[in-house]
Write a protein that holds these residues in place. Sequence first.
Motif, PDB file in Angstrom:
ATOM      1  N   ASN A   1      -3.248  10.212  -4.483  1.00 12.23           N
ATOM      2  CA  ASN A   1      -3.770  12.074  -4.899  1.00 12.23           C
ATOM      3  C   ASN A   1      -2.164  12.678  -4.771  1.00 12.23           C
ATOM      4  OD1 ASN A   1      -4.503   9.928  -3.040  1.00 12.23           O
ATOM      5  ND2 ASN A   1      -5.153  11.978  -1.765  1.00 12.23           N
ATOM      6  N   HIS A   2      -1.679  11.811  -3.933  1.00  6.91           N
ATOM      7  CA  HIS A   2      -0.327  12.634  -3.187  1.00  6.91           C
ATOM      8  C   HIS A   2       0.629  13.234  -4.251  1.00  6.91           C
ATOM      9  CE1 HIS A   2      -1.504  13.704   1.270  1.00  6.91           C
ATOM     10  NE2 HIS A   2      -2.109  12.475   1.042  1.00  6.91           N
ATOM     11  N   ASP A   3       0.684  12.015  -4.888  1.00  7.46           N
ATOM     12  CA  ASP A   3       1.951  12.149  -6.309  1.00  7.46           C
ATOM     13  C   ASP A   3       1.004  12.768  -7.389  1.00  7.46           C
ATOM     14  OD1 ASP A   3       3.105   9.573  -5.047  1.00  7.46           O
ATOM     15  OD2 ASP A   3       0.950   8.521  -6.158  1.00  7.46           O
TER      16      ASP A   3
ATOM     17  N   GLY B   1       0.967  -1.160  -0.099  1.00  4.96           N
ATOM     18  CA  GLY B   1       0.063  -0.039   0.316  1.00  4.96           C
ATOM     19  C   GLY B   1       1.151   1.390  -0.213  1.00  4.96           C
ATOM     20  N   ASP B   2       0.613   2.223   0.179  1.00  5.35           N
ATOM     21  CA  ASP B   2       0.882   4.043  -0.120  1.00  5.35           C
ATOM     22  C   ASP B   2       1.705   3.884   0.754  1.00  5.35           C
ATOM     23  OD1 ASP B   2      -2.304   3.511  -0.451  1.00  5.35           O
ATOM     24  OD2 ASP B   2      -2.409   5.800   0.699  1.00  5.35           O
ATOM     25  N   ILE B   3       3.381   4.102   0.681  1.00  8.62           N
ATOM     26  CA  ILE B   3       4.529   4.132   0.937  1.00  8.62           C
ATOM     27  C   ILE B   3       4.967   5.512   2.258  1.00  8.62           C
ATOM     28  CG2 ILE B   3       7.268   4.299   0.555  1.00  8.62           C
ATOM     29  CD1 ILE B   3       5.116   0.998   0.092  1.00  8.62           C
ATOM     30  N   HIS B   4       4.274   6.823   1.288  1.00  5.67           N
ATOM     31  CA  HIS B   4       4.424   8.041   2.069  1.00  5.67           C
ATOM     32  C   HIS B   4       5.881   8.180   2.300  1.00  5.67           C
ATOM     33  CE1 HIS B   4       0.506   9.168   1.344  1.00  5.67           C
ATOM     34  NE2 HIS B   4      -0.038   7.993   2.018  1.00  5.67           N
ATOM     35  N   GLY B   5       6.809   7.959   1.358  1.00  5.75           N
ATOM     36  CA  GLY B   5       8.283   8.670   1.999  1.00  5.75           C
ATOM     37  C   GLY B   5       9.393   7.548   2.561  1.00  5.75           C
TER      38      GLY B   5
ATOM     39  N   ILE C   1      -6.022   0.004  -8.169  1.00  7.25           N
ATOM     40  CA  ILE C   1      -6.522   1.439  -7.813  1.00  7.25           C
ATOM     41  C   ILE C   1      -5.933   2.328  -6.415  1.00  7.25           C
ATOM     42  CG2 ILE C   1      -8.483   1.419  -8.938  1.00  7.25           C
ATOM     43  CD1 ILE C   1     -10.200   1.845  -6.548  1.00  7.25           C
ATOM     44  N   HIS C   2      -5.875   3.583  -6.378  1.00  4.72           N
ATOM     45  CA  HIS C   2      -5.065   3.918  -5.398  1.00  4.72           C
ATOM     46  C   HIS C   2      -6.116   3.701  -4.105  1.00  4.72           C
ATOM     47  CE1 HIS C   2      -3.514   6.334  -2.781  1.00  4.72           C
ATOM     48  NE2 HIS C   2      -4.047   7.680  -2.831  1.00  4.72           N
ATOM     49  N   ALA C   3      -7.854   4.917  -5.017  1.00  2.45           N
ATOM     50  CA  ALA C   3      -8.571   5.080  -3.575  1.00  2.45           C
ATOM     51  C   ALA C   3     -10.316   4.126  -3.945  1.00  2.45           C
ATOM     52  CB  ALA C   3      -9.297   6.448  -3.544  1.00  2.45           C
TER      53      ALA C   3
ATOM     54  N   GLY D   1      -0.098   3.330  -4.553  1.00  2.00           N
ATOM     55  CA  GLY D   1       0.308   5.062  -5.341  1.00  2.00           C
ATOM     56  C   GLY D   1       0.593   5.990  -4.049  1.00  2.00           C
ATOM     57  N   ASP D   2       0.682   6.847  -3.646  1.00  2.00           N
ATOM     58  CA  ASP D   2       1.238   7.536  -2.586  1.00  2.00           C
ATOM     59  C   ASP D   2       2.186   7.386  -2.014  1.00  2.00           C
ATOM     60  OD1 ASP D   2      -0.814   9.383  -2.585  1.00  2.00           O
ATOM     61  OD2 ASP D   2      -2.567   8.860  -0.842  1.00  2.00           O
ATOM     62  N   LEU D   3       3.173   7.676  -3.313  1.00  2.00           N
ATOM     63  CA  LEU D   3       4.624   7.053  -2.741  1.00  2.00           C
ATOM     64  C   LEU D   3       5.098   8.370  -2.103  1.00  2.00           C
ATOM     65  CD1 LEU D   3       6.190   5.931  -6.723  1.00  2.00           C
ATOM     66  CD2 LEU D   3       4.914   4.739  -4.203  1.00  2.00           C
TER      67      LEU D   3
ATOM     68  N   GLY E   1      -5.183   1.566  -1.949  1.00  2.00           N
ATOM     69  CA  GLY E   1      -4.560   2.723  -0.915  1.00  2.00           C
ATOM     70  C   GLY E   1      -5.740   3.264   0.178  1.00  2.00           C
ATOM     71  N   HIS E   2      -5.289   4.281   0.580  1.00  2.00           N
ATOM     72  CA  HIS E   2      -6.030   5.738   0.406  1.00  2.00           C
ATOM     73  C   HIS E   2      -6.788   5.809   1.743  1.00  2.00           C
ATOM     74  CE1 HIS E   2      -7.729   9.011  -1.386  1.00  2.00           C
ATOM     75  NE2 HIS E   2      -9.247   9.169  -1.247  1.00  2.00           N
ATOM     76  N   THR E   3      -6.678   4.154   2.747  1.00  2.00           N
ATOM     77  CA  THR E   3      -7.828   5.379   3.787  1.00  2.00           C
ATOM     78  C   THR E   3      -7.207   4.143   4.249  1.00  2.00           C
ATOM     79  OG1 THR E   3      -9.672   5.030   2.148  1.00  2.00           O
ATOM     80  CG2 THR E   3      -9.381   4.612   5.060  1.00  2.00           C
TER      81      THR E   3
ATOM     82  N   LEU F   1      -5.096  -1.958   1.804  1.00  2.00           N
ATOM     83  CA  LEU F   1      -3.426  -2.335   1.731  1.00  2.00           C
ATOM     84  C   LEU F   1      -2.639  -1.227   2.565  1.00  2.00           C
ATOM     85  CD1 LEU F   1      -3.342  -3.476  -2.330  1.00  2.00           C
ATOM     86  CD2 LEU F   1      -2.133  -5.338  -0.679  1.00  2.00           C
ATOM     87  N   ASP F   2      -3.691  -0.425   2.259  1.00  2.00           N
ATOM     88  CA  ASP F   2      -2.720   0.720   3.001  1.00  2.00           C
ATOM     89  C   ASP F   2      -2.599   0.667   4.735  1.00  2.00           C
ATOM     90  OD1 ASP F   2      -1.519   3.505   4.198  1.00  2.00           O
ATOM     91  OD2 ASP F   2      -3.489   4.970   3.455  1.00  2.00           O
ATOM     92  N   GLY F   3      -1.419   0.430   5.289  1.00  2.00           N
ATOM     93  CA  GLY F   3      -1.048  -0.182   6.511  1.00  2.00           C
ATOM     94  C   GLY F   3      -0.588   1.028   7.521  1.00  2.00           C
TER      95      GLY F   3
HETATM   96 MN   LIG Z   1      -2.661   7.942   0.971  1.00  2.00          MN
END
Ligand SMILES: [Mn+2]
Length: 258
Positions: free
Chosen positions: A80-82, A8-12, A142-144, A44-46, A213-215, A242-244
């Motif tokens: 969306n963050h990307d 899921g979303d990695i966010h850096g 999908i992301h969201a 996504g949301d890397l 991911g996303h949520t 998948l957004d842990g």
């Molecule tokens: Mn996210």
Amino acid sequence: MGGLYAVGDIHGHVDQLVGLLFQVGLVDADGAWSGRESTLCMTGDLVDRGPDGVGAIELVMRLQSEALKAGGQVACVAGNHDLIMLLAQRFPKQKNRQGTSYYKIWQRNGGRETDLELLTDTHIEWLRRLPVMLLVRDRLLIHADSLLYHRYGRSIDEVNTRIGDIIARDDLDGWDILMDEFATREAFIQRPGGVRVARSFLERYGGTQILHGHTPISAVTGRQPAEVNEPLIYADGLVVNLDGGMYLGAPGFIHRLE
Ligand SMILES: [Mn+2]
């Protein structure tokens, strides 16, 4: 055919991701792709909210090319963050319909100044070309967890083309709408309606299961982010969150689908 994995979303959180990939054998001790013909799906949301967004972009770009050479695949959709980082980079002073500059919106959403400084044209071009929807084997990535995709088309190609056009043409009205749409979530979670919504979404776009991911899972289940170490599979098994919640301090996880 190799295994099918998803994250899921990695966010850096690059180091954390590399650690997780190493645990399942998708990268070696040097961080190089060792997954052979395996496929890794990424929601996504890397970037944003975490230490090294540009490092995350570079990692995914590199693993995509290494996996491809090995007969594998790293499939990644735009979050969306990307996208909002692209807007902040390209039109920092431009204001949305609510009168807030894209730069400010991005910052409020966890944008990191250092990422914008490190972002090169190569990263930007790669981000601008990310699809928003992919069919990977028989999973719909999908992301969201949102029905925003309906607005853009009835097939994966149509949705990717229409959103790709908005980005390529710098269509600011289109961007505004897209960003508003990406603020929606939890489309598949209502009981009992969510199952029906998920089923019709899959009938329209294809696939047997939605990966998103996303949520953050902790936001849905009420569990502590630190305790989340597996996906949330719901809507009669049709949908996988998948957004842990890595940006919330969670360890994250990699889900093996096949
Ligand atoms: Mn996210």
